[in-house]
Design a protein around this motif. Sequence first.
Motif, PDB file in Angstrom:
ATOM      1  N   ALA A 102      63.088  -7.756  52.552  1.00 46.65           N
ATOM      2  CA  ALA A 102      63.326  -6.476  53.222  1.00 46.65           C
ATOM      3  C   ALA A 102      63.573  -6.652  54.727  1.00 46.65           C
ATOM      4  CB  ALA A 102      62.148  -5.528  52.983  1.00 46.65           C
ATOM      5  N   LEU A 103      63.035  -7.709  55.307  1.00 48.48           N
ATOM      6  CA  LEU A 103      63.196  -7.949  56.748  1.00 48.48           C
ATOM      7  C   LEU A 103      64.126  -9.123  57.029  1.00 48.48           C
ATOM      8  CD1 LEU A 103      59.510  -7.481  57.936  1.00 48.48           C
ATOM      9  CD2 LEU A 103      61.345  -5.800  57.840  1.00 48.48           C
ATOM     10  N   GLU A 104      65.095  -9.346  56.141  1.00 49.56           N
ATOM     11  CA  GLU A 104      65.923 -10.545  56.294  1.00 49.56           C
ATOM     12  C   GLU A 104      66.742 -10.550  57.580  1.00 49.56           C
ATOM     13  OE1 GLU A 104      69.577  -9.229  53.318  1.00 49.56           O
ATOM     14  OE2 GLU A 104      68.073 -10.643  52.638  1.00 49.56           O
ATOM     15  N   LEU A 105      67.231  -9.431  58.045  1.00 52.24           N
ATOM     16  CA  LEU A 105      68.004  -9.406  59.285  1.00 52.24           C
ATOM     17  C   LEU A 105      67.121  -9.808  60.468  1.00 52.24           C
ATOM     18  CD1 LEU A 105      70.645  -8.872  60.762  1.00 52.24           C
ATOM     19  CD2 LEU A 105      69.982  -6.476  60.931  1.00 52.24           C
ATOM     20  N   LEU A 106      65.953  -9.216  60.549  1.00 52.87           N
ATOM     21  CA  LEU A 106      65.016  -9.567  61.611  1.00 52.87           C
ATOM     22  C   LEU A 106      64.593 -11.025  61.466  1.00 52.87           C
ATOM     23  CD1 LEU A 106      63.418  -8.628  64.045  1.00 52.87           C
ATOM     24  CD2 LEU A 106      61.688  -7.722  62.502  1.00 52.87           C
ATOM     25  N   GLY A 107      64.429 -11.489  60.237  1.00 52.91           N
ATOM     26  CA  GLY A 107      64.077 -12.883  59.988  1.00 52.91           C
ATOM     27  C   GLY A 107      65.164 -13.842  60.451  1.00 52.91           C
ATOM     28  N   ILE A 108      66.411 -13.497  60.207  1.00 48.30           N
ATOM     29  CA  ILE A 108      67.517 -14.355  60.655  1.00 48.30           C
ATOM     30  C   ILE A 108      67.534 -14.442  62.180  1.00 48.30           C
ATOM     31  CG2 ILE A 108      70.038 -14.501  60.831  1.00 48.30           C
ATOM     32  CD1 ILE A 108      70.111 -13.451  57.920  1.00 48.30           C
ATOM     33  N   TYR A 109      67.343 -13.304  62.848  1.00 43.72           N
ATOM     34  CA  TYR A 109      67.264 -13.317  64.309  1.00 43.72           C
ATOM     35  C   TYR A 109      66.124 -14.240  64.768  1.00 43.72           C
ATOM     36  CZ  TYR A 109      70.197  -9.081  64.737  1.00 43.72           C
ATOM     37  OH  TYR A 109      71.209  -8.164  64.710  1.00 43.72           O
ATOM     38  N   MET A 110      64.948 -14.020  64.182  1.00 44.06           N
ATOM     39  CA  MET A 110      63.765 -14.746  64.616  1.00 44.06           C
ATOM     40  C   MET A 110      63.879 -16.247  64.353  1.00 44.06           C
ATOM     41  SD  MET A 110      59.780 -14.176  63.605  1.00 44.06           S
ATOM     42  CE  MET A 110      59.941 -14.902  61.976  1.00 44.06           C
ATOM     43  N   PHE A 111      64.307 -16.638  63.157  1.00 41.76           N
ATOM     44  CA  PHE A 111      64.379 -18.069  62.843  1.00 41.76           C
ATOM     45  C   PHE A 111      65.536 -18.756  63.571  1.00 41.76           C
ATOM     46  CE2 PHE A 111      61.884 -16.595  59.104  1.00 41.76           C
ATOM     47  CZ  PHE A 111      60.712 -17.280  59.435  1.00 41.76           C
ATOM     48  N   GLY A 112      66.612 -18.023  63.846  1.00 44.73           N
ATOM     49  CA  GLY A 112      67.689 -18.578  64.668  1.00 44.73           C
ATOM     50  C   GLY A 112      67.202 -18.858  66.072  1.00 44.73           C
ATOM     51  N   ALA A 113      66.447 -17.910  66.630  1.00 43.80           N
ATOM     52  CA  ALA A 113      65.882 -18.101  67.970  1.00 43.80           C
ATOM     53  C   ALA A 113      64.841 -19.212  67.962  1.00 43.80           C
ATOM     54  CB  ALA A 113      65.278 -16.801  68.476  1.00 43.80           C
ATOM     55  N   LEU A 114      64.057 -19.309  66.890  1.00 42.13           N
ATOM     56  CA  LEU A 114      63.060 -20.369  66.788  1.00 42.13           C
ATOM     57  C   LEU A 114      63.727 -21.744  66.781  1.00 42.13           C
ATOM     58  CD1 LEU A 114      60.047 -20.962  66.549  1.00 42.13           C
ATOM     59  CD2 LEU A 114      60.306 -20.833  64.066  1.00 42.13           C
ATOM     60  N   ALA A 115      64.860 -21.855  66.121  1.00 42.17           N
ATOM     61  CA  ALA A 115      65.610 -23.117  66.145  1.00 42.17           C
ATOM     62  C   ALA A 115      66.004 -23.464  67.576  1.00 42.17           C
ATOM     63  CB  ALA A 115      66.847 -23.013  65.251  1.00 42.17           C
ATOM     64  N   LEU A 116      66.392 -22.463  68.357  1.00 38.12           N
ATOM     65  CA  LEU A 116      66.780 -22.704  69.755  1.00 38.12           C
ATOM     66  C   LEU A 116      65.584 -23.091  70.622  1.00 38.12           C
ATOM     67  CD1 LEU A 116      69.381 -19.842  70.216  1.00 38.12           C
ATOM     68  CD2 LEU A 116      69.850 -22.311  70.175  1.00 38.12           C
ATOM     69  N   VAL A 117      64.392 -22.631  70.259  1.00 38.85           N
ATOM     70  CA  VAL A 117      63.191 -23.056  70.978  1.00 38.85           C
ATOM     71  C   VAL A 117      63.051 -24.572  70.882  1.00 38.85           C
ATOM     72  CG1 VAL A 117      60.661 -22.991  70.992  1.00 38.85           C
ATOM     73  CG2 VAL A 117      61.945 -20.865  70.721  1.00 38.85           C
ATOM     74  N   PHE A 118      63.351 -25.123  69.711  1.00 38.12           N
ATOM     75  CA  PHE A 118      63.189 -26.558  69.497  1.00 38.12           C
ATOM     76  C   PHE A 118      64.387 -27.387  69.959  1.00 38.12           C
ATOM     77  CE2 PHE A 118      60.156 -24.738  66.478  1.00 38.12           C
ATOM     78  CZ  PHE A 118      59.013 -25.417  66.878  1.00 38.12           C
ATOM     79  N   THR A 119      65.584 -26.816  69.912  1.00 40.72           N
ATOM     80  CA  THR A 119      66.778 -27.597  70.245  1.00 40.72           C
ATOM     81  C   THR A 119      67.231 -27.434  71.688  1.00 40.72           C
ATOM     82  OG1 THR A 119      68.286 -25.818  69.597  1.00 40.72           O
ATOM     83  CG2 THR A 119      67.672 -27.431  67.892  1.00 40.72           C
ATOM     84  N   GLY A 120      66.972 -26.281  72.269  1.00 40.56           N
ATOM     85  CA  GLY A 120      67.530 -25.972  73.576  1.00 40.56           C
ATOM     86  C   GLY A 120      68.947 -25.460  73.419  1.00 40.56           C
ATOM     87  N   GLY A 121      69.606 -25.221  74.521  1.00 43.20           N
ATOM     88  CA  GLY A 121      70.921 -24.589  74.520  1.00 43.20           C
ATOM     89  C   GLY A 121      72.089 -25.498  74.223  1.00 43.20           C
ATOM     90  N   GLY A 122      71.910 -26.793  74.359  1.00 43.19           N
ATOM     91  CA  GLY A 122      73.001 -27.713  74.081  1.00 43.19           C
ATOM     92  C   GLY A 122      73.883 -27.975  75.293  1.00 43.19           C
ATOM     93  N   THR A 123      74.945 -28.711  75.040  1.00 42.93           N
ATOM     94  CA  THR A 123      75.856 -29.155  76.098  1.00 42.93           C
ATOM     95  C   THR A 123      76.608 -28.006  76.758  1.00 42.93           C
ATOM     96  OG1 THR A 123      76.133 -31.208  74.887  1.00 42.93           O
ATOM     97  CG2 THR A 123      77.768 -30.736  76.569  1.00 42.93           C
ATOM     98  N   TYR A 124      77.014 -27.017  75.978  1.00 42.41           N
ATOM     99  CA  TYR A 124      77.815 -25.913  76.505  1.00 42.41           C
ATOM    100  C   TYR A 124      76.922 -24.773  76.994  1.00 42.41           C
ATOM    101  CZ  TYR A 124      81.349 -28.462  73.866  1.00 42.41           C
ATOM    102  OH  TYR A 124      82.159 -29.436  73.373  1.00 42.41           O
ATOM    103  N   ALA A 125      75.999 -25.090  77.889  1.00 40.21           N
ATOM    104  CA  ALA A 125      75.077 -24.109  78.451  1.00 40.21           C
ATOM    105  C   ALA A 125      75.171 -24.140  79.968  1.00 40.21           C
ATOM    106  CB  ALA A 125      73.654 -24.426  78.011  1.00 40.21           C
ATOM    107  N   VAL A 126      74.871 -23.032  80.605  1.00 36.85           N
ATOM    108  CA  VAL A 126      74.918 -22.945  82.064  1.00 36.85           C
ATOM    109  C   VAL A 126      73.927 -23.935  82.679  1.00 36.85           C
ATOM    110  CG1 VAL A 126      74.361 -21.437  84.019  1.00 36.85           C
ATOM    111  CG2 VAL A 126      75.739 -20.578  82.141  1.00 36.85           C
ATOM    112  N   SER A 127      72.729 -24.013  82.136  1.00 31.31           N
ATOM    113  CA  SER A 127      71.745 -24.965  82.644  1.00 31.31           C
ATOM    114  C   SER A 127      71.296 -25.864  81.497  1.00 31.31           C
ATOM    115  CB  SER A 127      70.548 -24.235  83.266  1.00 31.31           C
ATOM    116  OG  SER A 127      69.896 -23.437  82.322  1.00 31.31           O
TER     117      SER A 127
END
Length: 133
Positions: A102-127
């Motif tokens: 029922a909360l899959e959209l919110l889950g996709i947002y949250m787990f996508g952001a959680l992946a970024l917590v661990f990976t960082g922004g990557g090469t194509y980032a301002v900082s």
Amino acid sequence: MKRNLALGLLILRLSVGILMLLHGLAKFGGALTFIESMLIEKGLPGFLAYGVLVGEIIAPVAIIVGFRTRIAAFIFVINCLVAMLLVHSNDIFSMSEHGGWALELLGIYMFGALALVFTGGGTYAVSKTNSWD
């Protein structure tokens, strides 16, 4: 392979950031008042509703441009958890009528952001040189 990783992180940043930013901008249409009244109803101070603007506008913009991506994504994850617990707590263990969470959209947002917590922004980032990038 490194180029593909950088491109993948850019796509993840843009998709999670832009989609949540649009969701956050909708709060100016009166939803912020709803959140404020819901917080007051639960015995919490109404001004905490403005935290939604940090989690759904400021953090997504930082994620989109790749500025302090890890900290912005962490704030984003906290925002999603608070939304789950305060607004959608009845649906945490529910399935939708189509068979998904029922909360899959919110889950996709949250787990996508959680992946970024661990990976960082990557090469194509301002900082990209700070530990919070």
